[in-house]
Design a protein around this motif. Structure first.
Motif, short mmCIF file in Angstrom:
data_model
loop_
_atom_site.label_atom_id
_atom_site.label_comp_id
_atom_site.label_asym_id
_atom_site.label_seq_id
_atom_site.Cartn_x
_atom_site.Cartn_y
_atom_site.Cartn_z
N ASN A 1 0.84 -1.20 0.00
CA ASN A 1 0.00 0.00 0.00
C ASN A 1 0.88 1.25 0.00
OD1 ASN A 1 -1.79 2.16 0.75
ND2 ASN A 1 -3.23 0.58 1.39
N PRO A 2 0.67 2.17 -0.98
CA PRO A 2 1.52 3.38 -1.05
C PRO A 2 1.50 4.20 0.23
CG PRO A 2 0.22 3.13 -3.06
CD PRO A 2 -0.29 2.10 -2.10
N SER A 3 0.40 4.17 0.97
CA SER A 3 0.32 4.96 2.20
C SER A 3 1.28 4.45 3.27
CB SER A 3 -1.11 4.96 2.75
OG SER A 3 -1.48 3.65 3.15
N GLN A 4 1.82 3.26 3.08
CA GLN A 4 2.73 2.68 4.06
C GLN A 4 4.19 3.00 3.77
OE1 GLN A 4 1.68 -1.45 3.83
NE2 GLN A 4 -0.18 -1.20 5.03
N LEU A 5 4.46 3.79 2.74
CA LEU A 5 5.85 4.17 2.47
C LEU A 5 6.31 5.17 3.53
CD1 LEU A 5 7.63 4.80 -0.84
CD2 LEU A 5 7.83 6.51 0.93
N ASP A 6 7.28 4.77 4.33
CA ASP A 6 7.84 5.63 5.37
C ASP A 6 9.13 6.24 4.82
OD1 ASP A 6 8.87 6.88 7.58
OD2 ASP A 6 8.66 5.16 8.92
N ALA A 7 9.03 7.48 4.36
CA ALA A 7 10.17 8.11 3.68
C ALA A 7 11.41 8.15 4.56
CB ALA A 7 9.78 9.52 3.24
N PHE A 8 11.24 8.38 5.86
CA PHE A 8 12.39 8.54 6.75
C PHE A 8 13.05 7.22 7.13
CE2 PHE A 8 9.75 12.29 7.32
CZ PHE A 8 10.68 13.31 7.20
N ALA A 9 12.36 6.10 6.86
CA ALA A 9 12.92 4.79 7.20
C ALA A 9 13.46 4.06 5.98
CB ALA A 9 11.85 3.93 7.88
N LEU A 10 13.37 4.67 4.78
CA LEU A 10 13.80 3.98 3.58
C LEU A 10 15.30 3.69 3.61
CD1 LEU A 10 11.87 5.84 0.73
CD2 LEU A 10 11.51 3.50 1.51
N GLN A 11 15.64 2.48 3.25
CA GLN A 11 17.03 2.10 3.09
C GLN A 11 17.12 0.99 2.05
OE1 GLN A 11 17.92 -0.77 6.75
NE2 GLN A 11 17.17 1.21 7.42
N LYS A 12 18.29 0.85 1.46
CA LYS A 12 18.46 -0.14 0.40
C LYS A 12 18.34 -1.54 0.99
CE LYS A 12 22.48 -0.26 -1.56
NZ LYS A 12 23.60 0.14 -2.42
N ARG B 1 21.43 4.19 5.20
CA ARG B 1 22.50 3.98 6.17
C ARG B 1 23.84 4.37 5.54
NH1 ARG B 1 20.26 -2.02 6.38
NH2 ARG B 1 20.35 -1.47 4.17
N VAL B 2 24.90 4.29 6.33
CA VAL B 2 26.23 4.68 5.83
C VAL B 2 26.60 3.83 4.62
CG1 VAL B 2 28.68 4.78 6.38
CG2 VAL B 2 27.00 5.49 8.08
N LYS B 3 26.29 2.54 4.65
CA LYS B 3 26.67 1.68 3.53
C LYS B 3 25.82 1.94 2.28
CE LYS B 3 23.79 -2.31 4.83
NZ LYS B 3 23.81 -3.75 5.15
N ASP B 4 24.71 2.67 2.43
CA ASP B 4 23.89 3.02 1.27
C ASP B 4 24.42 4.26 0.55
OD1 ASP B 4 22.15 0.97 1.93
OD2 ASP B 4 20.90 2.25 3.17
N MET B 5 25.30 4.99 1.19
CA MET B 5 25.73 6.29 0.66
C MET B 5 26.74 6.12 -0.46
SD MET B 5 23.92 8.19 2.69
CE MET B 5 24.59 9.83 2.61
#
Length: 463
Positions: free
Chosen positions: A103-114, A424-428
């Motif tokens: 569900n698109p409403s469940q996308l938590d922008a601040f918690a996104l990580q690879k 996270r750092v490893k995603d940068m």
């Protein structure tokens, strides 16, 4: 004195016992009917015979929790998604599972990580990414298009007639519109069978071929930016999304001499649902630098409602946010993020600069284009911007609106936005980001010279 009504008692005729793989489960008819009238579970709710199902009871318990609460329990992450999907299909509730997980409403922008990557066949890097609202994914790489379903299982890879696909739009999980800047026609593709359902062409004055520069859509219309093969005319065609019949033509330009403004075709098309307008933007790089224009079209009248002409720090990329009521850009020279409030566009004239910088206002050094190749997209109440291999997240800090003397909201008040770095750092870092797209509760990222799609999602949910 108010009398409280007692909770209704469960009757023996309302309680249903189901034996799944040798384990008994008790629930109510109301819970089972949440599965829908055509599901096996609704049929079990109405039968009075022996209710035995020869399936795995562990997966049934997960799906029963989904029916009871509308969400899967947290322990679901310990199970295999493929098996859970197969079980949901058996019971006829895959659509409920899809809604719960994507569900698109469940996308938590601040918690996104690879979280994972999807590899692609061949040596070509992704050129375009298209998604559906609940997470189906189409990716063009070279002359091929690979499709994934909502659970990101590879469905098909087809070979198109294009040398390379530059524009891609998902019409449905099995249908896409595709175009190229060096091959005539907009093709409507059946991605299951690998066939061309229909080809749409724009007939220009010189009768030359017409290449596709951008594709967009609303719930009702399909928008396509065409340019003649001789590059002396361009137009935006509007089609009925269901029948694909032409509805109207807007922004038709026949170019004569050095008329730079009319020579710029739209290379990005976005529907602004809040205002019922089409945003069309394009830029041109010349001896005097990069210039461009942003136009908002009313397709009913065929007129431009708002227009922004870009000559100072023209955009590298641009997006519009219905939720934030604003237009955002990345300056091609400065690399900074700017915004302009949509409500103030009506007062913009040719000599005023409507853009407000959200960054550090760095000075341009040696004419280097710091924003070259940067991408910007809005999703929900956030704006995502790529800077090289990193992703910035911009969100508005609500401070309360100022009021004018007559009590109305002061639209000239500067709004506050805060920047966060994603992952996270490893995603940068890493190779330059070439595409940002959103589908369901996930963000999809592609990078230069990499033959994969990165899947970004919240760590607290999903598989």
């Amino acid at each position: 004195m108010q009398c409280l009504k007692p909770e209704p008692e469960l009757t023996t005729t309302n309680v249903v016992t189901i034996n799944v793989g040798g384990e008994n489960f008790q629930t109510t008819k109301q819970t089972l009917t949440q599965a829908g009238p055509n599901s096996l579970l609704s049929q079990l709710a109405e039968t009075t015979s022996d209710r035995f199902v020869d399936r795995d009871p562990v997966y049934f318990s997960l799906l029963l929790s989904l029916l009871r609460t509308g969400a899967l329990p947290s322990k679901v992450k310990d199970f295999d998604l493929r098996d859970l999907i197969e079980e949901s299909r058996y019971y006829g509730i895959e659509s409920l599972l899809t809604n719960s997980l994507t569900n698109p409403s469940q996308l938590d922008a601040f918690a996104l990580q690879k979280s994972s990557i999807l590899p692609l066949n061949g040596r070509d890097s992704p050129s375009a990414v298209a998604t559906t609202p609940f997470g189906s994914l189409h990716v063009s790489h070279g002359s091929k298009i690979t499709s994934f379903d909502w659970s990101l299982t590879r469905k098909s890879t087809i070979l198109t007639q294009f040398p390379a696909v530059d524009s891609l739009l998902a019409i449905s999980p099995d249908t896409a519109a595709a175009g190229a800047t060096d091959f005539s026609g907009l093709q409507i593709l059946d991605l299951q069978n690998g066939s061309v359902k229909q080809t749409l062409n724009w007939e220009n004055a010189t009768r030359s071929g017409s290449t596709v520069q951008a594709i967009g859509s609303s719930g009702e219309f399909l928008f396509t930016s065409f340019e003649s093969s001789r590059r002396n005319s361009n137009s935006i065609m509007v089609y009925d999304l269901n029948t694909l019949n032409p509805v109207t033509e807007i922004g038709h330009n026949e170019i004569f001499g050095a008329d730079i403004d009319s020579a710029i075709p739209a290379t990005k098309l976005r529907w602004v649902s809040k205002y019922g307008l089409v945003m069309a933007s394009g830029s041109h790089s010349g001896l005097s630098g990069v210039s461009g224009n942003i136009r908002f079209w009313d397709i009913r009248s065929g007129n431009v409602v708002f227009e922004l002409k870009e000559k100072t720090d023209c955009f590298s990329d641009i997006c519009v946010s219905d939720n934030l009521n604003a237009v955002f850009k990345v300056g091609v020279n400065s690399g900074e993020v700017f915004y302009t409030d949509f409500r103030s566009l009506g007062s913009v004239n040719g000599n005023s600069n409507p853009w407000i910088c959200l960054g550090d206002k760095r000075k341009i050094i040696n004419g280097k284009k710091e924003g070259f190749g940067c991408k910007i997209e809005s999703h929900g109440n956030q704006v995502f911007c790529s800077k090289g291999g990193d992703i910035e997240l911009w969100s508005e800090v609500v401070m309360g609106s100022a009021k004018t003397s007559n009590g109305s909201e002061d639209q000239s008040t500067k709004r506050d936005f805060k920047k966060n770095m994603m992952g996270r750092v490893k995603d940068m870092g890493g190779s330059r980001i070439t595409n940002l797209a959103f589908g369901g509760n996930k963000m999809f990222v592609t990078r230069k010279d990499q033959q994969v799609i990165e899947i970004w999602q919240g760590s607290a949910r999903g598989f």
